[in-house]
Structure formats: structure tokens, C-alpha cells
Design an enzyme around this catalytic site. Structure first.
Site, short mmCIF file in Angstrom:
data_model
loop_
_atom_site.label_atom_id
_atom_site.label_comp_id
_atom_site.label_asym_id
_atom_site.label_seq_id
_atom_site.Cartn_x
_atom_site.Cartn_y
_atom_site.Cartn_z
CG ASP A 129 3.86 5.62 -2.47
OD1 ASP A 129 4.45 4.93 -2.91
OD2 ASP A 129 4.24 6.97 -2.13
N1 URA Z 1 6.66 9.78 -4.82
C1 URA Z 1 5.99 9.42 -3.86
O1 URA Z 1 6.10 9.90 -2.57
N2 URA Z 1 4.92 8.50 -4.14
C2 URA Z 1 4.77 7.85 -5.12
O2 URA Z 1 3.76 7.20 -5.32
C3 URA Z 1 5.42 8.48 -6.38
C4 URA Z 1 6.15 9.39 -6.22
#
Ligand code: URA
Length: 238
Positions: free
Chosen positions: A104
Site C-alpha cells: 500500500d
Molecule cells: N498488508 C497491508 O495491510 N498492507 C500492505 O501493504 C501489505 C500487507
């Protein structure tokens, strides 16, 4: 050297080997003017390969990078909103690199980038269950019950999560830090697991992927994987 056509197309970074097989089966690939069929071989250096009438790029040197994705960078190659994207961070490498899976925008840490479309697709496929290790910081205390639920499975709107490992729990300044190791790769999975238990994630860093560790690589920096590391990654998906 004669090689399967789908292997040549995937090695050129055009698409995965499986997708290349579909394109061949659909009659969209031509070798030296002839429509190719599944099972055909070719010598990439000595023939012209067209997909939908356009030549594929020459096979690039396979490149495998471990990037420390900083916060605020989007895991994509182009962003219509003009935000910084991971490919901006690896411009020095002249080949076209794709991220393996995604992090993310508000998650930092270990992201593999490669032009080996075949390996990238296989590693990112849920059936391969590659361990992904995250350092998580949440507000408040992680109760023992929540620790057990994270480890045994949390019900999310897309189903129950698979067993996970919760390790190295420590409390400081009204926050809890812990490491969570999961092998699924659902969208925002770690944040959603914590939110489902009533916790707000204030920091999330991916610190490990299979046997690879982020180590002390600075945010925004990348390093090439060693030959041994690449071979180990290739063996993972067998
Ligand atoms: N889990 C999440 O919530 N975000 C990420 O980027 C990777 C795993």
C-alpha cells in the site's frame, strides 16, 4: 538457441508464460510471418516474433532487485494522479521492471522488482504461499486473545485468514510493536486483520519476503539479488 516461444515472450517481459500460451493458442503470435502454434520453438536471436502485428522487444537481461519502498510511493508503473511510483525509484536500471505483488501507499519496506514476468507471476500467485513478514505498530496493547486470533485466523469480508505467526511482541509508549508473518497476499490484509480486532495500525513495514530480509537498506534504495538468492527464489515455486 531454440526455446519454447512462450518462454521467449515471457523473458522479453511482454507477459507471463501462461498468458503467452494463450496468445499463441489464439493465433495472435507470428514467427517470421507464420502464425505460431502451441509447442513451437524459435531462436530469439534469429527470428522476428510479432504479437498482434507488433514486434516484441529484444530479450532483456533478467534483473532482480530488492527495493525498500518508501512511504507515499504507489506500487504501480504509472499513476494517473501523478503520484510517485515504484518505477521512478529504479530508473537507473535500463530494463523495464515490474513489482512482485504490491504494498500500500502507506506501507514501506521490501518489494521485489524484476523483468522476469514468469517468476513474478508465479511468486505472487496465492498457491505459492510465500512467507511475508511485517513489522506492525498498533495503538494500545495487543491482548493475548487478539494475538491468538491473528495467529489462528481472523474473519474478514473476503473470508477467514490463514494461520499466521505473531512474534517479538513489545510494548512502548502506549503502542505495541510486533512481527506478523503471513503467506497470503490479500489486499490490505495486515491492516484489515488488525482493524477487525479493533486496532489502528500506525506503522507497517514489510521486513521479510521468503528467505529475504530488508536489512539496513535505506528507504528508496534498491540492491540486486545475488545469483544464489535468485536461484533460491526460483526453487521456491517448484
Ligand atoms: N498488508 C497491508 O495491510 N498492507 C500492505 O501493504 C501489505 C500487507
Amino acid at each position: 538457441m531454440q526455446q519454447r516461444l512462450q518462454k521467449i515472450i515471457a523473458a522479453a517481459g511482454y507477459c507471463s508464460r501462461r498468458r503467452a500460451e494463450e496468445l499463441i493458442a489464439a493465433g495472435r503470435v507470428r514467427v517470421n510471418g507464420q502464425v505460431a502454434k502451441l509447442g513451437d520453438q524459435a531462436d530469439a536471436g534469429n527470428c522476428q516474433i510479432l504479437i498482434d502485428g507488433k514486434p516484441i522487444r529484444a530479450a532483456e537481461e533478467p534483473t532482480y532487485l530488492l527495493l525498500n519502498k518508501p512511504l507515499g510511493v504507489v506500487t504501480t508503473l504509472n499513476d494517473p494522479d501523478g503520484r510517485r511510483v515504484v518505477s521512478d525509484l529504479v530508473r537507473d536500471y535500463t530494463v523495464r521492471l515490474f513489482p512482485v505483488g504490491r504494498l500500500d501507499i502507506n506501507t514501506s519496506g521490501l518489494l521485489l522488482m524484476t523483468n522476469d514476468g514468469d517468476l513474478a507471476n508465479r511468486l505472487a500467485h496465492p498457491s505459492h504461499q510465500v512467507d511475508k513478514r511485517y513489522l506492525v505498530k498498533i495503538r494500545g496493547q495487543l491482548t493475548n486473545e487478539s494475538k491468538i486470533r491473528l495467529a489462528e485466523g481472523v474473519l474478514l469480508d473476503d473470508g477467514m485468514t490463514a494461520p499466521a505467526r505473531v512474534e517479538k511482541v513489545r510494548v512502548s509508549d502506549g503502542h505495541t510493536w510486533f512481527e506478523l508473518c503471513i503467506h497470503e497476499g490479500r489486499n490490505r490484509q495486515v491492516r484489515r486483520m488488525c482493524e477487525a480486532l479493533g486496532y489502528q495500525v500506525s506503522k507497517l513495514v514489510r521486513i521479510g519476503y521468503a528467505f529475504l530480509a530488508l536489512g539496513d537498506l535505506a528507504p528508496g534504495q534498491a540492491r540486486t539479488l545475488t545469483k544464489t538468492e535468485v536461484n533460491r527464489l526460483k526453487k521456491l515455486d517448484k
